[in-house]
Design an enzyme around this catalytic site. Structure first.
Site: not given
Length: 476
Positions: A23, A44, A250, A272, A304-305, A308, A334
């Site tokens: 390691v 070692t 928003d 908003k 959302g869109d 809309i 939504a």
């Protein structure tokens, strides 16, 4: 973030590794690749370390057990022994000396942790699970191996090689950024990936010489952010979010989505929130125009869109009047996203042949809707922003002919881990909400399709803590 990711310059700087096993040898190889001078302390060492000592003059070995004075002059320490006491002693001494220390597989003793590394030098990608699951970090790195070809290293080298010429040619930072975005995503990059290095250099120089250092033309990206789950973003939305200079967002944009916007983009909060708009709509419209006329690529990010109940039409109408270029990226609204995650189909041949979207905003303490048109059988009603007006909504629907027993649901923060769904009827929904206060964003669904949720619910959120109340049911 539990850890802050940084990249350290350890070229020709003295680092200490305590341990002589496999390691420790792996850690030594990583530090050697970064140009470090390594001092190994271990009674070692294994054969792999012996080979490294023979191969590299920048690594040395002291066959002793660790002492705090071994830290003198070191800038970085890694402990990788099988002895807990030794590892702890290294950690304590390094912390006391103010030296960054990593103890392998023991995050509690570390002041820094080692990520899983994808090396496409000079491009370096580091993936970390915060020490919680190194295996997962390695699996993610393996995926990135397939996504990022080795040629990206050459691409980055060329970018560094021509950076000075590009800076000299373009006086404006925006023009320099646009140029590199065009080069690194177009024919120049493809030529490098194909091994056509000379053709790539010729193409870059020709494009640079033909480029004019004029003020850039601004543009507005009107992007729908969807209902909350970042996985529901479109590819186009993601691309534009990554190249924007400034974002106006928003309240309904989920923080997880905002985090995916280009990190150095300026962020402007538009608010908003009901009766508390940080920026009035007119101010938002004017700001979009101002920023675009300054040559900026403006991301207008909406939950959302945008078309809309998002006032997106008003914004691009203003942009069109001022001849500002714009793009519109639709988002999952939504009604669609939240209903799907709640297990409520908006239409069903046995229950609903139509679906109506309305906004439930209160105006003069009333909800002004065409109640007769809404109170029709075999129809689903989806109400945006209806939390405050839910009592009036239910009362009017009952008064105009819908049965009191009509199923109804309200969903809080749909599609996110905080989603909570309360179901009842038109008669009981206001009481349910009063007894279980909810926080926006919420969505109300009214119609016989709500009954299907008991069979179709599939999304298990993590915030289901409300108790049972007579007259309604709550599901994850």
């Amino acid at each position: 973030m539990d850890y802050f990711p940084v990249f350290l310059n350890i070229k020709q700087r003295n680092c200490l590794i305590v341990g002589g096993g496999s390691v420790a040898a792996r850690k030594a190889k990583l530090l050697l690749r970064a140009g470090a001078h390594i001092h190994v302390v271990s009674p070692t060492i294994n054969a792999e370390f012996t080979g490294l000592l023979q191969q590299f003059s920048s690594i040395s070995h002291n066959a002793e057990t660790f002492r705090p004075d071994h830290l003198q002059g070191r800038v970085l320490v890694i402990a990788a022994t099988h002895d807990r006491a030794t590892n702890q002693a290294v950690s304590v001494a390094a912390r006391k000396a103010g030296i960054p220390v990593n103890v392998v597989d023991n995050p509690d003793l570390c002041t820094f942790i080692m990520p899983s590394i994808l090396d496409r030098s000079p491009i370096i990608v580091a993936v970390s699970s915060g020490g919680g699951s190194p295996v997962l970090a390695r699996l993610l790195r393996a995926r990135l191996e397939a996504l990022i070809p080795a040629a990206y290293g050459r691409l980055a080298t060329y970018a560094a090689q021509f950076r000075g010429q590009v800076r000299q040619h373009f006086s404006r930072q925006e023009n320099r950024r646009f140029f590199w975005e065009k080069m690194l995503q177009g024919p120049f990059a493809e030529m490098v990936f194909a091994g056509k290095d000379q053709a790539a250099q010729d193409y870059l120089l020709e494009t640079l010489n033909n480029s004019v250092d004029q003020p850039p033309i601004g543009e507005v990206y009107l992007v729908g952010a969807g209902p909350g789950d970042p996985d529901l973003l479109t590819f186009r939305a993601m691309r534009l979010m990554q190249q924007a200079d400034v974002v106006i967002y928003d309240r309904l944009v989920a923080p997880a989505i905002l985090d995916m916007v280009r990190q150095d983009a300026d962020r402007i909060y538009a608010g908003k929130e009901r009766n508390r708009h940080t920026l009035p709509q007119t101010s938002i419209n004017n700001l979009l125009i101002k920023l675009a006329q300054e040559g900026k690529r403006v991301l207008r990010l909406k939950g959302g869109d945008p078309f809309i109940f998002g006032r997106g039409g008003e914004e691009i109408e203003t942009l069109s009047q001022h001849q500002i270029p714009f793009q519109v990226v639709p988002g999952i609204t939504a009604a669609s996203g939240v209903a799907s995650y709640a297990g409520i189909p908006l239409t069903h041949r046995d229950y609903a042949h139509s679906c109506v979207f309305v906004t439930g905003h209160l105006k003069d303490n009333t909800v002004q809707l065409d109640w007769s048109a809404l109170a029709r059988p075999n129809q689903t009603i989806v109400v945006y922003m209806g939390l405050l007006g839910v009592s009036e909504l239910c009362r009017q629907l009952i008064a105009h002919g819908l049965p009191k027993t009509t199923p109804a649901a309200i969903i809080q923060q749909g599609t996110t881990p905080n989603q909570c769904v309360l179901t009842g009827t038109l008669a009981t929904l206001p009481t349910i909400i009063q007894e279980n206060p909810l926080k926006p964003p919420t969505l109300i669904i009214v119609g016989e399709v709500v009954k299907l949720r008991q069979r179709l619910a599939w999304f298990n959120s993590t915030s289901e803590s409300l108790g049972n109340t007579p007259g309604y049911s709550k599901h994850p």
